[in-house]
Design a protein around this motif. Structure first.
Motif, PDB file in Angstrom:
ATOM      1  N   LEU A 185      77.834 -78.222 -24.479  1.00 32.79           N
ATOM      2  CA  LEU A 185      77.879 -78.387 -25.906  1.00 32.79           C
ATOM      3  C   LEU A 185      77.614 -77.172 -26.774  1.00 32.79           C
ATOM      4  O   LEU A 185      76.755 -76.342 -26.674  1.00 32.79           O
ATOM      5  CB  LEU A 185      76.729 -79.677 -26.181  1.00 32.79           C
ATOM      6  N   GLU A 186      78.818 -76.622 -27.377  1.00 29.25           N
ATOM      7  CA  GLU A 186      78.716 -75.432 -28.036  1.00 29.25           C
ATOM      8  C   GLU A 186      77.631 -75.388 -29.247  1.00 29.25           C
ATOM      9  O   GLU A 186      77.319 -76.544 -29.923  1.00 29.25           O
ATOM     10  CB  GLU A 186      80.052 -75.245 -28.615  1.00 29.25           C
ATOM     11  N   GLY A 187      77.086 -74.186 -29.325  1.00 25.26           N
ATOM     12  CA  GLY A 187      76.046 -74.299 -30.667  1.00 25.26           C
ATOM     13  C   GLY A 187      76.497 -73.625 -31.928  1.00 25.26           C
ATOM     14  O   GLY A 187      77.618 -73.057 -31.647  1.00 25.26           O
ATOM     15  N   GLY A 188      75.766 -73.263 -32.693  1.00 25.28           N
ATOM     16  CA  GLY A 188      76.358 -72.636 -33.991  1.00 25.28           C
ATOM     17  C   GLY A 188      75.376 -73.065 -35.187  1.00 25.28           C
ATOM     18  O   GLY A 188      76.100 -73.181 -36.202  1.00 25.28           O
ATOM     19  N   GLY A 189      74.301 -73.294 -35.055  1.00 30.78           N
ATOM     20  CA  GLY A 189      73.575 -73.592 -36.394  1.00 30.78           C
ATOM     21  C   GLY A 189      73.561 -74.948 -36.732  1.00 30.78           C
ATOM     22  O   GLY A 189      74.264 -75.974 -36.150  1.00 30.78           O
ATOM     23  N   TRP A 190      73.304 -75.002 -38.266  1.00 34.10           N
ATOM     24  CA  TRP A 190      73.488 -76.329 -38.931  1.00 34.10           C
ATOM     25  C   TRP A 190      73.883 -76.165 -40.252  1.00 34.10           C
ATOM     26  O   TRP A 190      73.619 -75.095 -40.957  1.00 34.10           O
ATOM     27  CB  TRP A 190      72.107 -77.242 -38.675  1.00 34.10           C
ATOM     28  N   CYS A 191      74.059 -77.264 -40.845  1.00 29.24           N
ATOM     29  CA  CYS A 191      74.193 -77.295 -42.440  1.00 29.24           C
ATOM     30  C   CYS A 191      73.225 -78.250 -42.815  1.00 29.24           C
ATOM     31  O   CYS A 191      73.232 -79.429 -42.460  1.00 29.24           O
ATOM     32  CB  CYS A 191      75.687 -77.403 -42.905  1.00 29.24           C
ATOM     33  N   ASP A 192      72.521 -77.931 -43.970  1.00 32.46           N
ATOM     34  CA  ASP A 192      71.490 -78.735 -44.434  1.00 32.46           C
ATOM     35  C   ASP A 192      71.651 -79.243 -45.858  1.00 32.46           C
ATOM     36  O   ASP A 192      70.923 -79.853 -46.765  1.00 32.46           O
ATOM     37  CB  ASP A 192      70.381 -77.951 -44.476  1.00 32.46           C
ATOM     38  N   SER A 193      73.032 -79.017 -46.613  1.00 35.83           N
ATOM     39  CA  SER A 193      73.257 -79.352 -47.675  1.00 35.83           C
ATOM     40  C   SER A 193      74.728 -79.659 -47.999  1.00 35.83           C
ATOM     41  O   SER A 193      75.641 -79.033 -47.052  1.00 35.83           O
ATOM     42  CB  SER A 193      72.677 -78.327 -48.851  1.00 35.83           C
ATOM     43  N   VAL A 194      75.345 -80.363 -49.043  1.00 35.43           N
ATOM     44  CA  VAL A 194      76.684 -80.489 -49.199  1.00 35.43           C
ATOM     45  C   VAL A 194      77.201 -79.058 -49.494  1.00 35.43           C
ATOM     46  O   VAL A 194      78.299 -78.818 -48.849  1.00 35.43           O
ATOM     47  CB  VAL A 194      76.784 -81.240 -50.625  1.00 35.43           C
ATOM     48  N   ARG A 195      76.663 -78.124 -50.138  1.00 29.10           N
ATOM     49  CA  ARG A 195      77.094 -76.881 -50.434  1.00 29.10           C
ATOM     50  C   ARG A 195      77.224 -75.963 -48.774  1.00 29.10           C
ATOM     51  O   ARG A 195      78.205 -75.388 -48.661  1.00 29.10           O
ATOM     52  CB  ARG A 195      76.228 -76.068 -51.223  1.00 29.10           C
ATOM     53  N   GLY A 196      76.191 -76.130 -48.182  1.00 26.61           N
ATOM     54  CA  GLY A 196      76.257 -75.330 -46.801  1.00 26.61           C
ATOM     55  C   GLY A 196      77.423 -76.016 -45.845  1.00 26.61           C
ATOM     56  O   GLY A 196      78.166 -75.421 -45.196  1.00 26.61           O
ATOM     57  N   CYS A 197      77.610 -77.257 -46.181  1.00 22.17           N
ATOM     58  CA  CYS A 197      78.623 -77.979 -45.146  1.00 22.17           C
ATOM     59  C   CYS A 197      79.944 -77.961 -45.704  1.00 22.17           C
ATOM     60  O   CYS A 197      81.033 -77.504 -44.819  1.00 22.17           O
ATOM     61  CB  CYS A 197      78.262 -79.521 -45.044  1.00 22.17           C
ATOM     62  N   LEU A 198      80.012 -77.636 -47.045  1.00 24.95           N
ATOM     63  CA  LEU A 198      81.635 -77.224 -47.427  1.00 24.95           C
ATOM     64  C   LEU A 198      81.944 -75.885 -46.964  1.00 24.95           C
ATOM     65  O   LEU A 198      82.868 -75.558 -46.737  1.00 24.95           O
ATOM     66  CB  LEU A 198      81.388 -77.197 -48.956  1.00 24.95           C
ATOM     67  N   TYR A 199      80.868 -74.857 -47.148  1.00 25.85           N
ATOM     68  CA  TYR A 199      81.099 -73.713 -46.524  1.00 25.85           C
ATOM     69  C   TYR A 199      81.553 -73.634 -44.964  1.00 25.85           C
ATOM     70  O   TYR A 199      82.397 -73.113 -44.490  1.00 25.85           O
ATOM     71  CB  TYR A 199      79.966 -72.782 -46.715  1.00 25.85           C
ATOM     72  N   ARG A 200      80.820 -74.636 -44.258  1.00 21.47           N
ATOM     73  CA  ARG A 200      81.217 -74.725 -42.887  1.00 21.47           C
ATOM     74  C   ARG A 200      82.525 -75.361 -42.669  1.00 21.47           C
ATOM     75  O   ARG A 200      83.296 -75.094 -41.638  1.00 21.47           O
ATOM     76  CB  ARG A 200      79.988 -75.328 -42.224  1.00 21.47           C
ATOM     77  N   LYS A 201      82.807 -76.249 -43.522  1.00 23.30           N
ATOM     78  CA  LYS A 201      84.217 -76.925 -43.501  1.00 23.30           C
ATOM     79  C   LYS A 201      85.383 -75.909 -43.491  1.00 23.30           C
ATOM     80  O   LYS A 201      86.164 -76.089 -42.975  1.00 23.30           O
ATOM     81  CB  LYS A 201      84.326 -77.809 -44.734  1.00 23.30           C
ATOM     82  N   ALA A 202      85.051 -74.705 -44.105  1.00 24.34           N
ATOM     83  CA  ALA A 202      86.243 -73.933 -44.190  1.00 24.34           C
ATOM     84  C   ALA A 202      86.090 -72.858 -42.827  1.00 24.34           C
ATOM     85  O   ALA A 202      86.694 -71.650 -42.910  1.00 24.34           O
ATOM     86  CB  ALA A 202      86.156 -72.985 -45.318  1.00 24.34           C
ATOM     87  N   SER A 203      85.471 -72.871 -41.877  1.00 27.35           N
ATOM     88  CA  SER A 203      85.352 -72.325 -40.578  1.00 27.35           C
ATOM     89  C   SER A 203      85.490 -73.177 -39.427  1.00 27.35           C
ATOM     90  O   SER A 203      85.606 -74.174 -39.437  1.00 27.35           O
ATOM     91  CB  SER A 203      83.858 -71.628 -40.724  1.00 27.35           C
ATOM     92  N   ARG A 204      85.456 -72.314 -38.283  1.00 33.29           N
ATOM     93  CA  ARG A 204      85.654 -73.061 -37.093  1.00 33.29           C
ATOM     94  C   ARG A 204      84.562 -73.929 -36.547  1.00 33.29           C
ATOM     95  O   ARG A 204      84.749 -74.695 -35.603  1.00 33.29           O
ATOM     96  CB  ARG A 204      86.001 -71.768 -36.033  1.00 33.29           C
TER      97      ARG A 204
END
Length: 412
Positions: A88-107
């Protein structure tokens, strides 16, 4: 003469295409093709292609942006054909809508942005020299694109964010079972960092997929650099606890946490490994650095807690730590050692905690099983995990405090 030379060239090109196509098909079918012979001869690891799990979309198992989940599979061969490693690949977390929007635009939030190939190393390597115990197994990397250690369940319609980590895990494992893993003799679920936390959260569920199959499949789990502690930071606060609280609230993780924990503790506490490892029934191995550099930077001394910047040099390089800072880090190590005391009492569990400043050691050739890999009592990590998995020896290794270990590969 020119026409004849041209025909010869065409024939050679055609022959080359047939050879390559045949080799590729054989590798895809898991046969011991020329590719596998190169591996057995010690050739470098080959790139493993990305596979989109499009069938999972109908089940709502999608990345943050709604794209299908994905994985890389390097088929097993010879003795490893019926043995599987699922990473199971790792890579941190997103803890808010803002953070998840940023993550949405990445691998880490979209399979559309993932590399089409991945090179496997360490425990995922196909080299018998680098990875003698697991090199010939089916080795799978399930890509991480949900932001909550494969444990979320929710949807933010207003921002177009899918929190479907639990569905991704379920769909990916069911798919792997359908393409051959159901008949496995031996299986290992592994992961690093956020992927290691996912391993601890899902270890028993993963084992349950093989229960009652009648094959007596050996199922075990390995969590590398996932022992995230509910620790006090340098300002007296609890930065990681606050962050995890945001992850749980944003992704709807609470419903998917181990019931054995949530029956007695709040959901945020049950996202911390120290509160769940004692109730994992499946044999599991914890691999961690006592001075985990991610936790030093992001949990113990993040910029938000280090107002004066006194920890900046120490976070970048252990040689920049003063005596008081080392004392603080020794207390963190003491908390980690105390956390695993009960866990280590189980004969089926394994443990390797070395006194290194690093984050993640199982997926790197240099730290897994190389001539100068980190070791405790002259046994490196790869050998330790192999001895534990195959029952060759009991492994409960805890290093002496820094700076006693001269085998470490420190992050700088």
């Amino acid at each position: 003469m020119g026409e004849m030379i041209g025909m010869i060239k065409l024939c050679l090109v055609g022959l080359f295409i047939l050879v390559v196509a045949g080799s590729t098909q054989a590798a895809a079918d898991g046969h011991n093709s020329g590719v596998d012979e190169r591996r057995l001869a010690g050739a470098p690891n080959l790139p493993v292609p990305l596979t989109l799990l499009t069938s999972a979309v109908d089940k709502g198992a999608v990345c943050i942006d709604g794209s299908p989940p994905a994985y890389h599979l390097d088929p097993g061969f010879d003795a490893g054909k019926n043995r599987w490693i699922v990473n199971l690949e790792g890579g941190g977390w997103c803890d808010s809508v803002r953070g998840c929007l940023y993550r949405k635009a990445s691998r880490l939030g979209s399979s559309n942005l993932m590399d089409k190939h991945m090179y496997f190393a360490g425990i995922m390597s196909s080299s018998p020299v680098d990875n003698p115990d697991f090199y010939s197994w089916n080795r799978v990397m399930i890509r991480y694109c949900d932001g909550a250690s494969f444990a979320g369940e929710g949807y933010d319609a207003g921002n177009g964010l899918y929190f479907r980590g639990q569905r991704i895990f379920d769909a990916a494992i069911q798919h792997l079972l359908s393409i051959g893993m159901a008949s496995a003799d031996q299986v290992l679920l592994t992961g690093t960092s956020a992927g290691a936390l996912a391993v601890m959260l899902h270890c028993d569920q993963f084992s349950g997929f093989f229960a009652g199959a009648g094959r007596g499949t050996t199922v075990k789990c390995l969590a590398d650099a996932g022992l995230f502690l509910d620790a006090v930071d340098v300002s007296g606060g609890r930065t990681l606890r606050s962050y995890y609280g945001g992850v749980i609230a944003t992704h709807g993780v609470a419903q998917n946490l181990p019931k054995s924990c949530t029956a007695r503790l709040d959901a945020t506490s049950c996202f911390f490994p120290q509160n769940i490892i004692g109730s994992i029934n499946t044999p599991i191995f914890l691999l961690n650095a006592a001075y985990d550099t991610w936790q030093i930077r992001e949990s113990l001394a993040p910029d938000t807690a280090d107002h004066s910047g006194a920890w900046r040099a120490c976070k970048s390089n252990r040689s920049g730590c003063d005596a008081a800072q080392i004392t603080f880090l020794q207390a963190f190590r003491g908390q980690m050692v105390a956390t695993v005391q009960g866990f280590s009492g189980s004969k089926t569990n394994g443990l390797f905690i070395n006194s290194c400043f690093i984050h993640g050691q199982s997926e790197n050739r240099a730290t897994w099983h190389a001539d100068a890999s980190p070791a405790i009592q002259n046994k490196d990590i790869g050998k330790s995990v192999g001895d534990w998995y195959f029952g060759r020896a009991e492994v409960k290794a805890i290093d002496c405090p820094y700076p006693c270990d001269n085998t470490c590969h420190h992050d700088i």
